[in-house]
Design an enzyme around this catalytic site. Structure first.
Site, PDB file in Angstrom:
ATOM      1  N   ASN A   7       0.879  -1.172   0.000  1.00 17.50           N
ATOM      2  CA  ASN A   7       0.000   0.000   0.000  1.00 17.50           C
ATOM      3  C   ASN A   7       0.917   1.222   0.000  1.00 17.50           C
ATOM      4  O   ASN A   7       1.455   1.605   1.026  1.00 17.50           O
ATOM      5  CB  ASN A   7      -0.882  -0.043   1.249  1.00 17.50           C
ATOM      6  CG  ASN A   7      -1.836   1.140   1.316  1.00 17.50           C
ATOM      7  OD1 ASN A   7      -1.792   2.042   0.469  1.00 17.50           O
ATOM      8  ND2 ASN A   7      -2.682   1.150   2.319  1.00 17.50           N
ATOM      9  N   ARG A  90      -2.452  -2.152  -3.557  1.00 18.69           N
ATOM     10  CA  ARG A  90      -3.658  -1.352  -3.362  1.00 18.69           C
ATOM     11  C   ARG A  90      -3.580  -0.144  -4.295  1.00 18.69           C
ATOM     12  O   ARG A  90      -2.586   0.572  -4.316  1.00 18.69           O
ATOM     13  CB  ARG A  90      -3.731  -0.872  -1.918  1.00 18.69           C
ATOM     14  CG  ARG A  90      -4.896   0.049  -1.714  1.00 18.69           C
ATOM     15  CD  ARG A  90      -4.900   0.640  -0.342  1.00 18.69           C
ATOM     16  NE  ARG A  90      -6.072   1.478  -0.190  1.00 18.69           N
ATOM     17  CZ  ARG A  90      -6.091   2.584   0.536  1.00 18.69           C
ATOM     18  NH1 ARG A  90      -5.017   2.986   1.167  1.00 18.69           N
ATOM     19  NH2 ARG A  90      -7.179   3.292   0.620  1.00 18.69           N
ATOM     20  N   HIS A 179     -12.847   2.846   0.027  1.00 21.29           N
ATOM     21  CA  HIS A 179     -12.873   1.791   1.061  1.00 21.29           C
ATOM     22  C   HIS A 179     -13.569   0.533   0.530  1.00 21.29           C
ATOM     23  O   HIS A 179     -14.076  -0.277   1.310  1.00 21.29           O
ATOM     24  CB  HIS A 179     -13.641   2.234   2.331  1.00 21.29           C
ATOM     25  CG  HIS A 179     -12.983   3.312   3.131  1.00 21.29           C
ATOM     26  ND1 HIS A 179     -13.711   4.305   3.754  1.00 21.29           N
ATOM     27  CD2 HIS A 179     -11.692   3.559   3.451  1.00 21.29           C
ATOM     28  CE1 HIS A 179     -12.896   5.114   4.416  1.00 21.29           C
ATOM     29  NE2 HIS A 179     -11.660   4.694   4.231  1.00 21.29           N
ATOM     30  N   GLY A 209     -13.408   5.016  10.559  1.00 17.03           N
ATOM     31  CA  GLY A 209     -12.014   5.207  10.978  1.00 17.03           C
ATOM     32  C   GLY A 209     -11.737   6.690  10.946  1.00 17.03           C
ATOM     33  O   GLY A 209     -12.651   7.508  11.094  1.00 17.03           O
ATOM     34  N   ASN A 210     -10.494   7.023  10.721  1.00 12.33           N
ATOM     35  CA  ASN A 210     -10.141   8.416  10.559  1.00 12.33           C
ATOM     36  C   ASN A 210     -10.829   8.948   9.301  1.00 12.33           C
ATOM     37  O   ASN A 210     -11.426  10.010   9.281  1.00 12.33           O
ATOM     38  CB  ASN A 210      -8.626   8.499  10.469  1.00 12.33           C
ATOM     39  CG  ASN A 210      -8.154   9.872  10.777  1.00 12.33           C
ATOM     40  OD1 ASN A 210      -8.858  10.663  11.396  1.00 12.33           O
ATOM     41  ND2 ASN A 210      -6.962  10.174  10.321  1.00 12.33           N
ATOM     42  N   GLY A 211     -10.741   8.153   8.235  1.00  7.09           N
ATOM     43  CA  GLY A 211     -11.601   8.351   7.072  1.00  7.09           C
ATOM     44  C   GLY A 211     -12.820   7.471   7.307  1.00  7.09           C
ATOM     45  O   GLY A 211     -12.667   6.351   7.782  1.00  7.09           O
ATOM     46  N   ARG A 240     -11.998  15.590   7.956  1.00 10.41           N
ATOM     47  CA  ARG A 240     -12.756  15.987   6.759  1.00 10.41           C
ATOM     48  C   ARG A 240     -14.195  16.341   7.125  1.00 10.41           C
ATOM     49  O   ARG A 240     -14.796  15.681   7.974  1.00 10.41           O
ATOM     50  CB  ARG A 240     -12.772  14.847   5.732  1.00 10.41           C
ATOM     51  CG  ARG A 240     -11.433  14.635   5.074  1.00 10.41           C
ATOM     52  CD  ARG A 240     -11.471  13.441   4.132  1.00 10.41           C
ATOM     53  NE  ARG A 240     -10.347  12.564   4.402  1.00 10.41           N
ATOM     54  CZ  ARG A 240     -10.293  11.277   4.084  1.00 10.41           C
ATOM     55  NH1 ARG A 240     -11.300  10.701   3.443  1.00 10.41           N
ATOM     56  NH2 ARG A 240      -9.228  10.567   4.376  1.00 10.41           N
ATOM     57  N   ASP A 282      -8.685  12.369  16.911  1.00 11.73           N
ATOM     58  CA  ASP A 282      -8.736  11.025  17.482  1.00 11.73           C
ATOM     59  C   ASP A 282      -9.839  10.956  18.538  1.00 11.73           C
ATOM     60  O   ASP A 282      -9.841  11.731  19.499  1.00 11.73           O
ATOM     61  CB  ASP A 282      -7.373  10.682  18.101  1.00 11.73           C
ATOM     62  CG  ASP A 282      -7.279   9.207  18.460  1.00 11.73           C
ATOM     63  OD1 ASP A 282      -8.154   8.715  19.199  1.00 11.73           O
ATOM     64  OD2 ASP A 282      -6.347   8.543  17.981  1.00 11.73           O
ATOM     65  N   ARG A 284     -10.382   8.984  20.882  1.00  6.82           N
ATOM     66  CA  ARG A 284      -9.986   8.708  22.270  1.00  6.82           C
ATOM     67  C   ARG A 284      -9.694  10.015  22.997  1.00  6.82           C
ATOM     68  O   ARG A 284     -10.050  10.179  24.165  1.00  6.82           O
ATOM     69  CB  ARG A 284      -8.766   7.780  22.296  1.00  6.82           C
ATOM     70  CG  ARG A 284      -9.135   6.354  21.923  1.00  6.82           C
ATOM     71  CD  ARG A 284      -7.934   5.520  21.605  1.00  6.82           C
ATOM     72  NE  ARG A 284      -7.327   5.923  20.337  1.00  6.82           N
ATOM     73  CZ  ARG A 284      -6.466   5.191  19.657  1.00  6.82           C
ATOM     74  NH1 ARG A 284      -6.087   4.022  20.119  1.00  6.82           N
ATOM     75  NH2 ARG A 284      -5.968   5.619  18.513  1.00  6.82           N
ATOM     76  N   LEU A 331     -12.750   2.960  14.820  1.00  6.31           N
ATOM     77  CA  LEU A 331     -13.825   3.247  15.766  1.00  6.31           C
ATOM     78  C   LEU A 331     -14.870   2.140  15.801  1.00  6.31           C
ATOM     79  O   LEU A 331     -15.316   1.727  16.875  1.00  6.31           O
ATOM     80  CB  LEU A 331     -14.566   4.503  15.321  1.00  6.31           C
ATOM     81  CG  LEU A 331     -14.109   5.854  15.781  1.00  6.31           C
ATOM     82  CD1 LEU A 331     -14.974   6.892  15.103  1.00  6.31           C
ATOM     83  CD2 LEU A 331     -14.221   5.958  17.276  1.00  6.31           C
ATOM     84  N   GLU A 383      -8.175  -5.302   5.036  1.00  2.55           N
ATOM     85  CA  GLU A 383      -8.023  -4.997   3.616  1.00  2.55           C
ATOM     86  C   GLU A 383      -6.844  -5.749   3.012  1.00  2.55           C
ATOM     87  O   GLU A 383      -6.905  -6.159   1.854  1.00  2.55           O
ATOM     88  CB  GLU A 383      -7.853  -3.478   3.446  1.00  2.55           C
ATOM     89  CG  GLU A 383      -9.175  -2.746   3.638  1.00  2.55           C
ATOM     90  CD  GLU A 383      -9.021  -1.262   3.957  1.00  2.55           C
ATOM     91  OE1 GLU A 383      -8.667  -0.931   5.106  1.00  2.55           O
ATOM     92  OE2 GLU A 383      -9.259  -0.443   3.064  1.00  2.55           O
TER      93      GLU A 383
HETATM   94  P1  ADP Z   1      -7.568   5.226   9.225  1.00  2.69           P
HETATM   95  O1  ADP Z   1      -8.686   5.808   8.438  1.00  2.69           O
HETATM   96  O2  ADP Z   1      -6.429   6.178   9.431  1.00  2.69           O
HETATM   97  O3  ADP Z   1      -7.147   3.841   8.810  1.00  2.69           O
HETATM   98  P2  ADP Z   1      -8.437   3.895  11.671  1.00  2.69           P
HETATM   99  O4  ADP Z   1      -9.334   2.892  11.053  1.00  2.69           O
HETATM  100  O5  ADP Z   1      -7.142   3.438  12.252  1.00  2.69           O
HETATM  101  O6  ADP Z   1      -8.183   5.120  10.701  1.00  2.69           O
HETATM  102  O7  ADP Z   1      -9.296   4.631  12.830  1.00  2.69           O
HETATM  103  C1  ADP Z   1      -8.786   5.663  13.609  1.00  2.69           C
HETATM  104  C2  ADP Z   1      -9.838   6.024  14.666  1.00  2.69           C
HETATM  105  O8  ADP Z   1     -10.157   4.859  15.434  1.00  2.69           O
HETATM  106  C3  ADP Z   1      -9.356   7.073  15.662  1.00  2.69           C
HETATM  107  O9  ADP Z   1     -10.314   8.085  15.818  1.00  2.69           O
HETATM  108  C4  ADP Z   1      -9.225   6.310  16.972  1.00  2.69           C
HETATM  109  O10 ADP Z   1      -9.622   7.088  18.054  1.00  2.69           O
HETATM  110  C5  ADP Z   1     -10.171   5.165  16.816  1.00  2.69           C
HETATM  111  N1  ADP Z   1      -9.658   4.040  17.603  1.00  2.69           N
HETATM  112  C6  ADP Z   1      -8.603   3.256  17.326  1.00  2.69           C
HETATM  113  N2  ADP Z   1      -8.398   2.356  18.327  1.00  2.69           N
HETATM  114  C7  ADP Z   1      -9.350   2.604  19.253  1.00  2.69           C
HETATM  115  C8  ADP Z   1      -9.691   2.019  20.518  1.00  2.69           C
HETATM  116  N3  ADP Z   1      -8.992   0.999  21.033  1.00  2.69           N
HETATM  117  N4  ADP Z   1     -10.754   2.537  21.193  1.00  2.69           N
HETATM  118  C9  ADP Z   1     -11.471   3.542  20.682  1.00  2.69           C
HETATM  119  N5  ADP Z   1     -11.197   4.130  19.488  1.00  2.69           N
HETATM  120  C10 ADP Z   1     -10.166   3.669  18.802  1.00  2.69           C
END
Ligand code: ADP
Length: 397
Positions: A7, A90, A179, A209-211, A240, A282, A284, A331, A383
């Site tokens: 990737n 990817r 995705h 996720g973040n996205g 975003r 984030d 968290r 998430l 993925e």
């Molecule tokens: P990306 O789009 O960068 O791949 P991810 O799928 O890794 O993103 O998701 C990132 C999000 O997931 C962040 O907002 C983070 O807070 C949340 N996250 C990751 N691990 C945990 C966890 N153990 N508990 C709660 N939220 C989490």
């Protein structure tokens, strides 16, 4: 067969070596700061993570470093490069041309290049990774797996924007969605776990996720998804904005004297829950801040949850019903509170969460109660495994 999954981004390259028999990753890693200075983080399954500061002037150097790590006598996992049966890449944007994964040849590379306009930040980087691998592993079969491919089954009514039609004709401006590898993998797996017939099911996948994006998967095919021409549309994300009134762009431009480029940067990198909270992208951090009484952090997550729930409703309408709602990505897999809060809006669909079943993190689980009319699941996405599976299937053909 061992499959190297790549990737490749503009300054990073993630990799996994996956054994197709066991479907387990035997090594995973990441090259960072390519073209700046360079760092390789490599982990052999079951061993400590190793970090090497290593000059990585370009992507070819990065691929070379990955191959050296994989074959290293001390922390490698294969004796020689002949241990790599195939490479799965990817690729972010396949336009309308690619409706499934393909074996890479010169003609495919040109066609991917033809989609660069649609993903100017991602596709060129993906191509650089493909080039570097072809150079360093001549004769090894390579496969391209597209983020957009799974969504190519969307009907015209779902992918069409109500713009002058000539822009679709001239520039192929339409909804593509992203995705796709995740939505495909997770929806199929959810059907298995929920005991549904995938070919005769209505599944909504929330990739949070973040996205973040959400999709409506009818009878195993994507019929709608929230990301559009680019990954900016749809849900509220880490940084975003997701959906906004497009007139806001002109409004801010005038009020703040900003250029189009500056506003696009603002919508992509400074908005979402980060922009709303002023705290973090984030969740968290947002939860911690909200716990200490930060109202903006609290509001930001509620805007995120509400938007997600609205899309679930829209997609239930699009499919005239729903059998399963599935949560995945950072998430969706890990945050039971976010899952429960989204579901709290779905009572009218007959969704009932079982608190105890929902008390899980990072594992596959049905989290709805037996009385729930709709199954609700958490399914970790994978993925890389999906890319490896497609690669093996095409190479064996
Ligand atoms: P990306 O789009 O960068 O791949 P991810 O799928 O890794 O993103 O998701 C990132 C999000 O997931 C962040 O907002 C983070 O807070 C949340 N996250 C990751 N691990 C945990 C966890 N153990 N508990 C709660 N939220 C989490």
């Amino acid at each position: 067969m061992k499959i190297l999954v790549i990737n490749c981004g503009s300054s990073s390259l993630k990799y996994q070596l996956i054994d197709s028999e066991t479907e387990k990753a035997i090594a995973v890693g990441l090259c960072e700061r390519i073209g700046i200075d360079g760092r390789l983080v490599h982990t052999k399954a079951g061993a400590e993570k190793l970090t090497f500061e290593k000059p990585l002037p370009d992507h070819e150097a990065a691929v070379q470093a990955v191959l050296a790590a994989l074959t290293d006598p001390a922390h490698g996992v294969i004796g020689s490069l002949s241990g790599i049966g195939a490479v799965g890449h990817r690729v972010v944007h396949g336009g309308e041309r690619f409706t499934s994964s393909v074996m890479i040849d010169d003609e495919v590379i040109e066609a991917i290049r033809g989609c660069n306009d649609l993903a100017p930040l991602h596709n060129p980087a993906n191509l650089i990774g493909i080039d570097a691998c072809r150079k360093l592993m001549p004769g090894v079969p390579m496969v391209a797996v597209f983020d957009t491919a799974f969504h190519q089954t969307m009907p015209k009514k779902a992918y069409t924007y109500a713009l002058p039609y000539e822009y679709y004709d001239k520039y192929k401006i339409r909804r593509y969605g992203f995705h796709g590898t995740s939505h495909s993998y997770v929806s199929r797996r959810a059907a298995e776990l929920a005991g549904l017939d995938y070919g005769n099911s209505k599944i909504i996948v929330c990739h949070l996720g973040n996205g973040a994006s959400i999709s409506a998967v009818l009878n195993g095919k994507s019929v709608d998804t929230s990301m559009g021409l680019t990954p900016l549309e749809g849900l509220v994300m880490g940084t975003r904005s997701g959906d906004i009134d497009p007139a806001i762009i002109e409004f801010i431009a005038k009020k703040e004297g900003k250029s189009l480029g500056e506003i696009m940067n603002l919508l992509n990198k400074k908005s979402g829950v980060y922009g709303l909270s002023g705290v973090s992208s984030d969740f968290r951090d947002l939860e911690a801040a909200a716990g200490q009484g930060d109202e903006r952090a609290k509001d930001a997550t509620e805007v995120f949850v509400y938007r997600t729930a609205k899309y679930v409703g829209a997609y239930a309408a699009a499919m005239n019903g729903v059998d399963a709602v599935v949560f995945t990505a950072g998430l969706g897999e890990n945050d039971k509170k976010i899952r429960a809060r989204v579901c709290s809006y779905l009572g009218y669909l007959g969704v009932k969460i079982d608190e105890e079943r929902n008390n899980v993190r990072g594992v596959e689980a049905v989290i709805s109660s037996d009385a729930s009319r709709v199954k609700v699941l958490a399914v970790p996405t994978n993925e890389e495994l999906a890319i490896a599976r497609d690669t093996v299937a095409l190479v064996r053909k």
